[in-house]
Design an enzyme around this catalytic site. Structure first.
Site, PDB file in Angstrom:
ATOM      1  N   LYS A   1      -3.995   0.047 -13.171  1.00  0.00           N
ATOM      2  CA  LYS A   1      -2.857   0.971 -13.242  1.00  0.00           C
ATOM      3  C   LYS A   1      -3.243   2.271 -13.948  1.00  0.00           C
ATOM      4  O   LYS A   1      -2.590   3.296 -13.762  1.00  0.00           O
ATOM      5  CB  LYS A   1      -1.694   0.325 -14.022  1.00  0.00           C
ATOM      6  CG  LYS A   1      -1.233  -1.020 -13.479  1.00  0.00           C
ATOM      7  CD  LYS A   1      -0.492  -0.880 -12.189  1.00  0.00           C
ATOM      8  CE  LYS A   1       0.053  -2.208 -11.685  1.00  0.00           C
ATOM      9  NZ  LYS A   1       0.490  -2.138 -10.277  1.00  0.00           N
TER      10      LYS A   1
ATOM     11  N   GLY B   1      10.935   0.116  -3.175  1.00  0.00           N
ATOM     12  CA  GLY B   1      10.334  -1.019  -3.878  1.00  0.00           C
ATOM     13  C   GLY B   1       9.842  -2.094  -2.926  1.00  0.00           C
ATOM     14  O   GLY B   1      10.187  -2.106  -1.740  1.00  0.00           O
TER      15      GLY B   1
ATOM     16  N   LYS C   1      -3.101   5.428  -3.487  1.00  0.00           N
ATOM     17  CA  LYS C   1      -3.837   4.897  -4.641  1.00  0.00           C
ATOM     18  C   LYS C   1      -4.981   3.983  -4.197  1.00  0.00           C
ATOM     19  O   LYS C   1      -6.016   3.895  -4.835  1.00  0.00           O
ATOM     20  CB  LYS C   1      -2.873   4.124  -5.544  1.00  0.00           C
ATOM     21  CG  LYS C   1      -3.534   3.688  -6.841  1.00  0.00           C
ATOM     22  CD  LYS C   1      -2.580   2.960  -7.742  1.00  0.00           C
ATOM     23  CE  LYS C   1      -3.296   2.533  -9.018  1.00  0.00           C
ATOM     24  NZ  LYS C   1      -2.445   1.716  -9.880  1.00  0.00           N
TER      25      LYS C   1
ATOM     26  N   ASN D   1       0.829  -1.205   0.000  1.00  0.00           N
ATOM     27  CA  ASN D   1       0.000   0.000   0.000  1.00  0.00           C
ATOM     28  C   ASN D   1       0.867   1.260   0.000  1.00  0.00           C
ATOM     29  O   ASN D   1       0.504   2.262   0.594  1.00  0.00           O
ATOM     30  CB  ASN D   1      -0.919  -0.033   1.247  1.00  0.00           C
ATOM     31  CG  ASN D   1      -1.940   1.077   1.242  1.00  0.00           C
ATOM     32  OD1 ASN D   1      -2.625   1.312   0.253  1.00  0.00           O
ATOM     33  ND2 ASN D   1      -2.040   1.797   2.354  1.00  0.00           N
ATOM     34  N   GLY D   2       2.018   1.182  -0.668  1.00  0.00           N
ATOM     35  CA  GLY D   2       2.954   2.314  -0.617  1.00  0.00           C
ATOM     36  C   GLY D   2       2.778   3.337  -1.716  1.00  0.00           C
ATOM     37  O   GLY D   2       3.364   4.404  -1.676  1.00  0.00           O
ATOM     38  N   GLY D   3       1.927   3.021  -2.731  1.00  0.00           N
ATOM     39  CA  GLY D   3       1.847   3.880  -3.910  1.00  0.00           C
ATOM     40  C   GLY D   3       0.814   4.986  -3.792  1.00  0.00           C
ATOM     41  O   GLY D   3      -0.225   4.837  -3.157  1.00  0.00           O
TER      42      GLY D   3
ATOM     43  N   ASN E   1      -0.306  -6.720  -4.653  1.00  0.00           N
ATOM     44  CA  ASN E   1      -0.436  -5.277  -4.850  1.00  0.00           C
ATOM     45  C   ASN E   1      -1.843  -4.835  -4.467  1.00  0.00           C
ATOM     46  O   ASN E   1      -2.821  -5.506  -4.806  1.00  0.00           O
ATOM     47  CB  ASN E   1      -0.184  -4.908  -6.320  1.00  0.00           C
ATOM     48  CG  ASN E   1       1.225  -5.222  -6.768  1.00  0.00           C
ATOM     49  OD1 ASN E   1       2.114  -5.385  -5.947  1.00  0.00           O
ATOM     50  ND2 ASN E   1       1.442  -5.331  -8.071  1.00  0.00           N
TER      51      ASN E   1
ATOM     52  N   ASP F   1      -3.601  -2.681  -5.768  1.00  0.00           N
ATOM     53  CA  ASP F   1      -4.451  -2.366  -6.929  1.00  0.00           C
ATOM     54  C   ASP F   1      -4.789  -3.587  -7.795  1.00  0.00           C
ATOM     55  O   ASP F   1      -5.382  -3.444  -8.857  1.00  0.00           O
ATOM     56  CB  ASP F   1      -3.802  -1.272  -7.791  1.00  0.00           C
ATOM     57  CG  ASP F   1      -2.465  -1.704  -8.404  1.00  0.00           C
ATOM     58  OD1 ASP F   1      -2.113  -2.899  -8.329  1.00  0.00           O
ATOM     59  OD2 ASP F   1      -1.778  -0.828  -8.966  1.00  0.00           O
TER      60      ASP F   1
ATOM     61  N   GLN G   1       7.339   0.637   4.976  1.00  0.00           N
ATOM     62  CA  GLN G   1       8.573   0.223   4.313  1.00  0.00           C
ATOM     63  C   GLN G   1       9.627   1.302   4.560  1.00  0.00           C
ATOM     64  O   GLN G   1       9.332   2.381   5.074  1.00  0.00           O
ATOM     65  CB  GLN G   1       8.348  -0.028   2.827  1.00  0.00           C
ATOM     66  CG  GLN G   1       7.997   1.167   1.996  1.00  0.00           C
ATOM     67  CD  GLN G   1       7.650   0.788   0.551  1.00  0.00           C
ATOM     68  OE1 GLN G   1       6.532   0.964   0.118  1.00  0.00           O
ATOM     69  NE2 GLN G   1       8.609   0.286  -0.186  1.00  0.00           N
TER      70      GLN G   1
END
Length: 524
Positions: free
Chosen positions: A413, A237, A145, A132-134, A266, A268, A208
């Site tokens: 995406k 990453g 996101k 869930n880092g994006g 991921n 998403d 992270q």
């Protein structure tokens, strides 16, 4: 300086530091042979030494003792990554193409061959981890996101919570839901998950690492102190999940709860739901690591693939492939599968590889630039050193792939993907998207142009998603607006001339058609 490194080491690395300074630390930490350590040339040693000094200076700017200890742990892990990057660069660490072969039959198991007893007793050993880092910036959204609305007013996060709540309620279990956030998403996520407090689900979070970006010219860290601007740092990453899970204490908390296996994916990927057959297969085969693969299509030729490398199973990414072999890598005949990034892992095995410092995942250098502070100054070129969780497959026992149905890979995406998952091709069942039984063949290929890049633009141009159950391919370029109740079938291509607009009238049926030029409907 060797003493400084040793003093700053995280506890699980201290025994590895040895008595002979940096060289021994590097060798033990990454399982290097003596000859590999000796291979470092003078410039590599100088760059490493300068980076180590700069990281020590950064650590000196942290005043709180607890924060300082955590910061030093992260900087040590970063230094190991940086040192390995320098060594790889010095050696010209190109992969030997002649040693690469498609996976052996025993290295990839077919999903249909798995046992199907729906063995629910293994759910008590499971935790679900979402990456869930994006941020949603690539789709024109602010914040994580995972909070973009996907379907029926629900976000990625809402759907994941519903899925696990359904599992817990149906089978009377308590599968924990774990989020790996980044420093970009942590605060927002903490606020968002408050709404689930009354739900039948335990949510745990950890962050992270926060690593310093590296200035391309000097190979020194971009930040000048620990409080430096956010653009000087980066999350390294999803390969960082191992160290971060361990250092955060979440790994031990899960083990204490009786959790033995994590299912990671991921945030998403809407197809990544808990699968009892894969869980049972993992327990029964005592596999420490299972990577879900699915068949390549023309749309997936750049995706990482599983390979046999002199008898061991590995992940091969397109960035590692020599230019002359890229077409061979993309070939569906030679490399039939690609990695979905749905990964099942044994927690005790993760603990072992971290504590024994066995992880040496391939480094992906990612070149970017930091915008200049002042007008007239040029942007600053930097490097981010990243790793991928899939590359860790070679560090685990009995690791292999399972070739899963395409329905387990449904990433969002872009707005093209969003159109697909919002459409009538899918219905929602307990937080899971289920494809229409009338659909024949795989999901259609949708390509929306730059006018649809942002979610807000997409929603204003396509306020009502067309009926696409019989659609095979859709391409739209230019400013196109689609009315309500439109049906698309077969192959539909809509190309708007520059300076014009195309309005598709409400209720239209477009089947195997090319629409181009300009079309505006006037209200009377």
């Amino acid at each position: 300086m060797a003493t400084k490194i040793k003093d700053a080491l995280p506890s699980h690395l201290k025994s590895a530091a040895g008595m002979n300074g940096e060289g021994d630390f590097q060798q033990k930490h990454h399982g290097k042979t003596q000859s590999a350590v000796q291979f470092e040339n003078t410039s590599t040693s100088v760059a490493a030494s300068q980076m180590r000094n700069a990281l020590n200076q950064l650590a000196d700017t942290v005043t709180d003792p607890n924060d300082k200890e955590r910061f030093e742990t992260e900087m040590d892990n970063f230094f190991s990554l940086f040192r390995r990057y320098l060594n790889d660069k010095a050696k010209g660490n190109a992969i030997e193409w002649s040693r690469i072969a498609p996976p052996k039959p025993e290295q990839v198991v077919e999903y249909d061959d798995l046992a199907n007893s729906e063995a629910v007793e293994f759910l008590g050993k499971l935790a679900v981890v979402k990456l869930n880092g994006g941020l949603g910036t690539s789709m024109g959204c602010v914040g994580p996101k995972s909070v973009i609305e996907v379907r029926d007013g629900m976000s990625f996060l809402d759907l994941s919570v519903r899925q696990i709540e359904y599992l817990n309620r149906t089978y009377n279990v308590n599968v924990p839901f774990v989020l790996m956030n980044s420093f970009n998403t942590d605060a927002d996520t903490a606020n968002i998950i408050k709404k689930y407090e009354g739900h039948n689900i335990d949510i745990m979070t950890f962050n992270q690492s926060k690593y310093p970006r590296v200035l391309k010219d000097s190979l020194l860290p971009a930040p000048k102190n620990a409080q430096s601007q956010i653009s000087d740092w980066y999350p390294p990453g999803h390969g960082d999940v191992f160290e971060s899970l361990y250092n955060s204490g979440i790994l031990d908390q899960l083990l204490e709860r009786g959790v033995e296996i994590i299912f990671l994916s991921n945030a998403d990927n809407l197809g990544a739901v808990v699968d009892l057959r894969i869980l049972q297969h993992m327990v029964e085969t005592k596999a420490e690591y299972i990577m879900e693969l699915t068949d390549k299509t023309k749309a997936d030729v750049k995706g990482g693939t599983i390979i046999d490398y002199e008898g061991s199973v590995r992940l091969l990414e397109i960035a590692q492939v020599p230019k002359e072999h890229v077409n061979e890598f993309k070939s569906i005949k030679k490399f039939k599968y690609f990695n979905t990034n749905n990964i099942w892992m044994n927690l005790r095995a993760i603990k072992r590889v971290v504590e024994n410092n066995e992880l040496a995942m391939e480094i992906i250098p990612n070149g970017k630039s930091i915008p200049a502070d002042k007008k007239g100054e040029s942007d600053v070129s930097i490097i981010q050193l990243e790793t991928a969780v899939g590359a860790a497959i070679r560090h685990f026992n009995n690791a292999h792939g399972v070739n899963v149905p395409r329905r387990r890979f449904l990433p969002v995406k872009t707005c093209s993907d969003l159109m697909l998952v919002k459409s009538n091709l899918y219905t929602l069942k307990h937080g899971q998207l289920v494809i229409d039984p009338n659909r024949f063949g795989p999901a259609p290929l949708i390509k929306l142009g730059s006018d649809f890049k942002k979610v807000s633009s997409f929603q204003s141009r396509i306020p009502s998603i067309p009926n696409i159950v019989e659609l095979d391919h859709l391409t739209i370029t230019g400013p196109v607006n689609i009315g309500r109740g439109v049906t698309l079938r077969g192959t539909v291509i809509i190309v708007c001339s520059e300076g014009s607009t195309i309005d598709i009238p409400p209720g239209s049926i477009l089947e195997n058609v090319v629409v181009q030029g300009s079309l505006r409907l006037l209200e009377h």
